[in-house]
Design a protein around this motif. Structure first.
Motif, PDB file in Angstrom:
ATOM      1  N   ALA A   1       0.832  -1.212   0.000  1.00 38.45           N
ATOM      2  CA  ALA A   1       0.000   0.000   0.000  1.00 38.45           C
ATOM      3  C   ALA A   1       0.865   1.260   0.000  1.00 38.45           C
ATOM      4  N   SER A   2       2.121   1.136   0.428  1.00 40.99           N
ATOM      5  CA  SER A   2       2.997   2.309   0.454  1.00 40.99           C
ATOM      6  C   SER A   2       3.812   2.458  -0.839  1.00 40.99           C
ATOM      7  N   TRP A   3       3.645   1.542  -1.775  1.00 39.28           N
ATOM      8  CA  TRP A   3       4.360   1.618  -3.056  1.00 39.28           C
ATOM      9  C   TRP A   3       3.508   2.395  -4.064  1.00 39.28           C
ATOM     10  N   PRO A   4       4.121   2.835  -5.177  1.00 42.39           N
ATOM     11  CA  PRO A   4       3.322   3.513  -6.213  1.00 42.39           C
ATOM     12  C   PRO A   4       2.196   2.614  -6.735  1.00 42.39           C
ATOM     13  N   ASP A   5       1.128   3.255  -7.219  1.00 47.90           N
ATOM     14  CA  ASP A   5      -0.088   2.547  -7.640  1.00 47.90           C
ATOM     15  C   ASP A   5       0.106   1.534  -8.753  1.00 47.90           C
TER      16      ASP A   5
ATOM     17  N   ALA B   1      -5.684  -1.475  -3.349  1.00 44.93           N
ATOM     18  CA  ALA B   1      -6.649  -1.754  -4.416  1.00 44.93           C
ATOM     19  C   ALA B   1      -6.538  -3.224  -4.820  1.00 44.93           C
ATOM     20  N   ALA B   2      -7.702  -3.856  -5.028  1.00 44.92           N
ATOM     21  CA  ALA B   2      -7.728  -5.300  -5.310  1.00 44.92           C
ATOM     22  C   ALA B   2      -6.857  -5.664  -6.511  1.00 44.92           C
ATOM     23  N   ASN B   3      -6.840  -4.806  -7.530  1.00 46.37           N
ATOM     24  CA  ASN B   3      -6.082  -5.166  -8.741  1.00 46.37           C
ATOM     25  C   ASN B   3      -4.569  -5.054  -8.556  1.00 46.37           C
TER      26      ASN B   3
END
Ligand code: C2E
Ligand code: MG
Ligand code: MG
Ligand code: MG
Length: 281
Positions: A103-107, A139-141
């Motif tokens: 969650a702390s990494w880029p999207d 995000a799930a994906n």
């Protein structure tokens, strides 16, 4: 053969069997403490897109620092955790940690988590994953669920239902160690896989043109089925060059990085990996 089974040999053999059983029991006992004593850690290994040199995902790989025996390989303790059912709890711990870290990494960077067949049988995996995503706000994906063929073979109908539920959540499904088990091609269109990971056994034999032919054929099949493909276990520039020449571009292996602690990941995301050959060539 008679000689090999002589008395002396037999005694030694049975003693070592006994030692093995003993050390297995010890691992079992210690593993129960490992979770509470904070001895488990998740490392991450990048999956690199060699067209850009950028990591697009990291696979979460469990590490156990045993207080007296030092590092114990997951190939040793995961099978024991599976036998004893402890993998359900341990697997949930890995999942939650991996989702929180990612969650702390880029999207645009995904995280891949390994699941054992028992986790699918003994827990409601959809609930477990839904909760992990909610509490981490990942995000799930961005989550990839890695399973091996053993899951697909057992309880096929039940598994299929769960896979469709997971796909509906938006989670991605990856078939790990492809080519080592039964590898029935029918799995690929029956199950909603987004990705297959070619086992590193194929890369080891890459000097054999037949091995490269198998990988290339699977690549074409995957492309036609709209499934992405990662090749695991790439260690040398020569191996990478052979795969690149065939149009394979998602690569995981020691050539780029061994599994590394969380603290090293941001740097791997920020700085593209150096490719051993020129992109212009
Ligand atoms: P896997 O899921 O197929 O993971 C890839 C394994 O290949 C990792 O071993 C990784 O370190 C190793 N590897 C990657 N690139 C190379 C390379 O270039 N050369 C060589 N020689 N090896 C490479 P690792 O971390 O020892 O994990 C072994 C297996 O243990 C995993 O295989 C997976 O089946 C299992 N495992 C690890 N963590 C977990 C977990 O959290 N849950 C479950 N259920 N299984 C896990
Ligand atoms: Mg894996
Ligand atoms: Mg694998
Ligand atoms: Mg494996």
């Amino acid at each position: 053969h008679a000689k090999a089974w002589g008395r002396g040999c037999f005694r030694r053999f049975s003693a070592s069997m006994d030692e093995q059983a003993q050390s297995k029991r010890q691992i079992e006992v210690d593993l129960r403490k490992a979770l509470v004593h904070d001895e488990l850690e998740v490392f991450y290994q990048p999956v690199v897109d060699i067209r850009t040199g950028r990591a697009n995902a990291f696979e979460a790989l469990l590490r156990w620092r045993h207080p007296s025996q030092g590092f114990i390989s997951p190939t040793v303790f995961i099978p024991i955790a599976e036998e004893t059912g402890m993998i359900v709890e341990i697997g949930e711990w890995v999942l939650n940690r991996a989702c929180r870290d990612a969650a702390s990494w880029p999207d645009n960077i995904r995280v891949a988590v390994n699941f054992s067949a028992i986790q699918f049988r003994r827990s409601n995996i959809c609930d477990v994953i839904t909760r992990a995503l909610a509490s981490s706000r990942l995000a799930a994906n961005r989550l990839e669920v890695e399973v091996t063929e053993t899951i697909v073979i057992q309880d096929t109908e039940a598994t299929l239902l769960v896979f469709h539920e997971l796909a509906a959540l938006g989670v991605r499904l990856a078939l790990d160690d492809f080519g080592t088990g039964y590898s029935s091609l029918s799995y690929l269109n029956r199950f909603p896989f987004h990705k297959i990971k070619i086992d590193r056994a194929f890369v080891k034999d890459l000097d054999d043109p037949k091995s490269l032919a198998v990988i290339t054929a699977i690549m074409h099949l995957a492309k036609d089925l709209d499934i992405s493909m990662v090749v695991e276990g790439v260690e040398t520039p020569a191996q990478l060059a052979l795969l690149a020449a065939r149009g394979i571009h998602e690569i995981q292996g020691f050539l780029f990085s061994r599994p590394a602690p969380l603290g090293e990941i941001m740097e791997m995301i920020r700085v593209p990996f150096r490719l051993p050959f020129s992109q212009a060539a």
